[in-house]
Motif scaffolding. Structure first.
Motif, PDB file in Angstrom:
ATOM      1  N   VAL A 278     -48.430 -10.505  85.622  1.00  0.00           N
ATOM      2  CA  VAL A 278     -47.448  -9.727  85.094  1.00  0.00           C
ATOM      3  C   VAL A 278     -47.825  -8.727  84.527  1.00  0.00           C
ATOM      4  O   VAL A 278     -48.691  -8.679  83.695  1.00  0.00           O
ATOM      5  CB  VAL A 278     -46.436 -10.676  84.402  1.00  0.00           C
ATOM      6  CG1 VAL A 278     -47.051 -11.128  82.951  1.00  0.00           C
ATOM      7  CG2 VAL A 278     -44.970  -9.832  83.818  1.00  0.00           C
ATOM      8  N   ARG A 279     -47.207  -7.489  84.624  1.00  0.00           N
ATOM      9  CA  ARG A 279     -47.694  -6.272  84.054  1.00  0.00           C
ATOM     10  C   ARG A 279     -46.573  -5.768  83.005  1.00  0.00           C
ATOM     11  O   ARG A 279     -45.608  -5.853  83.293  1.00  0.00           O
ATOM     12  CB  ARG A 279     -47.800  -5.056  85.006  1.00  0.00           C
ATOM     13  CG  ARG A 279     -48.359  -3.804  84.538  1.00  0.00           C
ATOM     14  CD  ARG A 279     -48.747  -2.893  85.620  1.00  0.00           C
ATOM     15  NE  ARG A 279     -49.959  -3.072  86.098  1.00  0.00           N
ATOM     16  CZ  ARG A 279     -50.662  -2.354  87.034  1.00  0.00           C
ATOM     17  NH1 ARG A 279     -50.252  -1.346  87.399  1.00  0.00           N
ATOM     18  NH2 ARG A 279     -51.640  -2.809  87.589  1.00  0.00           N
ATOM     19  N   LEU A 280     -47.304  -5.582  81.763  1.00  0.00           N
ATOM     20  CA  LEU A 280     -46.294  -5.351  80.491  1.00  0.00           C
ATOM     21  C   LEU A 280     -46.843  -3.922  80.007  1.00  0.00           C
ATOM     22  O   LEU A 280     -48.162  -3.839  79.866  1.00  0.00           O
ATOM     23  CB  LEU A 280     -46.479  -6.514  79.514  1.00  0.00           C
ATOM     24  CG  LEU A 280     -45.977  -7.754  80.072  1.00  0.00           C
ATOM     25  CD1 LEU A 280     -46.051  -8.944  78.939  1.00  0.00           C
ATOM     26  CD2 LEU A 280     -44.454  -7.721  80.514  1.00  0.00           C
ATOM     27  N   VAL A 281     -45.854  -3.307  79.581  1.00  0.00           N
ATOM     28  CA  VAL A 281     -46.338  -2.016  78.861  1.00  0.00           C
ATOM     29  C   VAL A 281     -45.913  -2.249  77.565  1.00  0.00           C
ATOM     30  O   VAL A 281     -44.651  -2.402  77.231  1.00  0.00           O
ATOM     31  CB  VAL A 281     -45.452  -0.879  79.481  1.00  0.00           C
ATOM     32  CG1 VAL A 281     -45.700   0.317  78.852  1.00  0.00           C
ATOM     33  CG2 VAL A 281     -45.704  -0.556  80.932  1.00  0.00           C
ATOM     34  N   PHE A 282     -46.756  -1.985  76.481  1.00  0.00           N
ATOM     35  CA  PHE A 282     -46.737  -1.682  74.876  1.00  0.00           C
ATOM     36  C   PHE A 282     -46.605  -0.591  74.363  1.00  0.00           C
ATOM     37  O   PHE A 282     -47.741   0.058  74.369  1.00  0.00           O
ATOM     38  CB  PHE A 282     -47.631  -2.599  74.526  1.00  0.00           C
ATOM     39  CG  PHE A 282     -47.425  -4.156  74.885  1.00  0.00           C
ATOM     40  CD1 PHE A 282     -46.447  -5.111  74.694  1.00  0.00           C
ATOM     41  CD2 PHE A 282     -48.495  -4.812  75.291  1.00  0.00           C
ATOM     42  CE1 PHE A 282     -46.225  -6.389  75.030  1.00  0.00           C
ATOM     43  CE2 PHE A 282     -48.779  -6.029  75.773  1.00  0.00           C
ATOM     44  CZ  PHE A 282     -47.348  -6.816  75.610  1.00  0.00           C
ATOM     45  N   PRO A 283     -45.587   0.262  74.296  1.00  0.00           N
ATOM     46  CA  PRO A 283     -45.505   1.425  73.778  1.00  0.00           C
ATOM     47  C   PRO A 283     -45.916   1.502  72.461  1.00  0.00           C
ATOM     48  O   PRO A 283     -45.932   0.599  71.469  1.00  0.00           O
ATOM     49  CB  PRO A 283     -44.087   1.996  73.766  1.00  0.00           C
ATOM     50  CG  PRO A 283     -43.275   0.473  73.743  1.00  0.00           C
ATOM     51  CD  PRO A 283     -44.372  -0.457  74.530  1.00  0.00           C
ATOM     52  N   GLU A 284     -46.221   2.873  71.960  1.00  0.00           N
ATOM     53  CA  GLU A 284     -46.896   2.876  70.568  1.00  0.00           C
ATOM     54  C   GLU A 284     -45.819   2.608  69.552  1.00  0.00           C
ATOM     55  O   GLU A 284     -44.630   2.947  69.960  1.00  0.00           O
ATOM     56  CB  GLU A 284     -47.362   4.392  70.311  1.00  0.00           C
ATOM     57  CG  GLU A 284     -48.558   4.844  71.131  1.00  0.00           C
ATOM     58  CD  GLU A 284     -48.043   5.327  72.462  1.00  0.00           C
ATOM     59  OE1 GLU A 284     -47.157   5.072  72.849  1.00  0.00           O
ATOM     60  OE2 GLU A 284     -49.011   5.902  73.267  1.00  0.00           O
ATOM     61  N   GLY A 285     -46.203   2.041  68.555  1.00  0.00           N
ATOM     62  CA  GLY A 285     -45.332   1.856  67.270  1.00  0.00           C
ATOM     63  C   GLY A 285     -44.338   0.391  67.454  1.00  0.00           C
ATOM     64  O   GLY A 285     -43.898   0.193  66.390  1.00  0.00           O
ATOM     65  N   LEU A 286     -44.719  -0.539  68.549  1.00  0.00           N
ATOM     66  CA  LEU A 286     -44.469  -1.862  68.741  1.00  0.00           C
ATOM     67  C   LEU A 286     -45.088  -2.828  67.533  1.00  0.00           C
ATOM     68  O   LEU A 286     -46.133  -2.517  66.889  1.00  0.00           O
ATOM     69  CB  LEU A 286     -44.717  -2.542  70.015  1.00  0.00           C
ATOM     70  CG  LEU A 286     -43.755  -2.291  71.114  1.00  0.00           C
ATOM     71  CD1 LEU A 286     -44.142  -3.041  72.212  1.00  0.00           C
ATOM     72  CD2 LEU A 286     -42.396  -2.495  70.699  1.00  0.00           C
ATOM     73  N   THR A 287     -44.532  -3.617  66.733  1.00  0.00           N
ATOM     74  CA  THR A 287     -44.860  -4.459  65.835  1.00  0.00           C
ATOM     75  C   THR A 287     -45.139  -5.777  66.249  1.00  0.00           C
ATOM     76  O   THR A 287     -44.920  -5.997  67.537  1.00  0.00           O
ATOM     77  CB  THR A 287     -43.735  -4.757  64.865  1.00  0.00           C
ATOM     78  OG1 THR A 287     -42.672  -5.309  65.722  1.00  0.00           O
ATOM     79  CG2 THR A 287     -43.014  -3.464  64.157  1.00  0.00           C
ATOM     80  N   THR A 288     -45.864  -6.419  65.645  1.00  0.00           N
ATOM     81  CA  THR A 288     -46.534  -7.976  66.180  1.00  0.00           C
ATOM     82  C   THR A 288     -45.581  -8.779  66.774  1.00  0.00           C
ATOM     83  O   THR A 288     -45.424  -9.285  67.634  1.00  0.00           O
ATOM     84  CB  THR A 288     -47.329  -8.570  65.023  1.00  0.00           C
ATOM     85  OG1 THR A 288     -48.639  -7.722  64.828  1.00  0.00           O
ATOM     86  CG2 THR A 288     -47.628  -9.920  65.293  1.00  0.00           C
TER      87      THR A 288
END
Length: 416
Positions: free
Chosen positions: A174-184
């Motif tokens: 699965v391909r996931l995008v984590f943008p800047e500023g996400l928290t844990t």
């Protein structure tokens, strides 16, 4: 005379004759008695010779019975053992209850990995499993990834060893995008929602596993920090296996950040008299406070100016640090969490009324490279204040009087 003699002779003859007859009778009777006496002797003799083989035959039958009983008992034991062995490998009747297993650097052979499974009650026939794993070493051999694993017997021997090996149980990705500023908490939820890994396993890997990457190798869990690796789960686009191990997932995120924080960044941090951890905290605040990348260096300058003048500006005056606890951490806490949101506010709230001097206890999000670059290379500015209007425009001020004046002009609705 003749008659008397004749009588005498007759008398004499008769006894002899009688005796002879008696004798014949006597001897006949004696002979019969002897025969009768001898018969039981012969019978006893015959009886003895017949009984001896019968005893041998009885012993032989008993021995045969015992032999078959032993064989059957051993066969049953072997069958039971075989069932346990097959159950360990195939997980036919295993339960799906999870067991937390900790793998460290010393578990570097398949034999030791099997020992760990046995010690945690996940398998019963350790020696058989070692033999089986040896023949399957191409698929499940060492090395084993250090980390926290949630395993259960239903996975079977190979499934558990593959999980500790860092391999997924399926080839699906699965391909996931984590943008800047996400928290844990947001990253963990996204991974769990897409079946990459369970929340509990991810949180354990974040808090407990020791990683060799230079940015986090000395980073210890702290009672003041909700998530030890907050700030270091680098935002980017990733491909994960469905069912991938938690340690493997976290390592992938850390590895990306470690390669992008170059030697020049580390040298620049030394020039500023900051640790890279301080830089990541500053970058995380910049990431949350800035409306866009163009504003980042100016906000960085204001943060640095305040840090360098802690007598007049003990607090950073940023609302984002308090918002992190109230809006991101608090919703993820449960009744079994070690601390409450109010507890963490004592270490994170840096607004004007807070008692936190300087930086908060840890990063408040996972910043991108633009924010990290801005933290290391702030704008040349004397400003100590900033604010945004409802359209996202940012205004800065060198003094509090200037700040109040600009607020009244550009954002009178703000409560400053």
């Amino acid at each position: 005379m003749d008659n008397e003699e004749l009588k005498i002779e007759e008398v004499g003859i008769n006894p002899v004759s009688t005796a002879g007859e008696s004798s014949d009778l006597y001897f006949s009777n004696v002979s019969g008695q002897e025969d009768e006496k001898e018969k039981p002797q012969r019978d006893t003799s015959v009886s003895d010779t017949k009984k001896k083989p019968m005893k041998k035959k009885d012993n032989s039958v008993k021995g045969t019975y015992m032999f078959f009983i032993v064989v059957i008992a051993l066969s049953m034991l072997c069958s039971v053992y075989a069932v346990f062995c097959m159950n360990d490998v195939l997980a036919i009747t295993k339960t799906s209850s999870n067991v937390t297993v900790n793998i460290d650097d010393s578990v570097n052979t398949t034999s030791k990995a099997v020992d760990v499974l046995a010690d945690n009650g996940l398998i019963k026939c350790k020696n058989f499993c070692k033999l089986f794993a040896k023949f399957r070493e191409t698929y499940v051999g060492a090395p084993y990834e250090p980390g926290i694993y949630y395993l259960n017997g239903k996975m079977g021997l190979e499934g558990m060893l593959q999980a500790m090996h860092g391999n997924a149980t399926t080839a699906e990705t699965v391909r996931l995008v984590f943008p800047e500023g996400l928290t844990t908490p947001e990253i963990v939820d996204k991974l769990a929602d897409n079946d990459v890994c369970g929340k509990a396993a991810l949180l354990s890997a974040i808090e407990s596993v020791d990683y060799s990457y230079s940015l986090v190798s000395d980073l210890e869990a702290s009672e003041e920090v909700p998530y030890r690796l907050e700030g270091y789960l680098f935002p980017d686009t990733y491909d994960f296996y469905v069912g991938e191990s938690a340690s493997s997932v976290i390592k992938k995120l850390l590895d990306n950040g470690d390669t992008k924080i170059t030697k020049s960044y580390r040298e620049r941090a030394d020039e500023l008299g900051l640790s890279m951890h301080d830089v990541i905290i500053i970058a995380s605040i910049i990431q949350m406070e800035a409306g866009n990348e163009e504003q980042m260096k100016e906000i960085s300058a204001i943060i640095h100016n305040r840090l360098n003048d802690s007598v007049n500006f003990p607090s950073l005056g940023c609302e984002s640090t308090k918002d992190y606890i109230n809006n991101k951490v608090a919703p993820s806490l449960s009744s079994t969490s070690a601390h409450t949101a109010d507890y963490y506010l004592e270490y994170y709230s840096t607004d004007a009324s807070s008692t936190v001097v300087g930086l908060p206890a840890g990063p408040i999000c996972n910043p991108g490279m633009a924010a990290i670059d801005a933290a290391l290379y702030p704008a040349d500015s004397n400003a100590y204040y900033f604010f945004h209007d409802n359209n996202g425009n940012m205004y800065t001020a060198d003094t509090y009087a200037e700040f109040k004046e600009k607020v009244s002009v550009y954002a009178p609705y703000l409560n400053y």
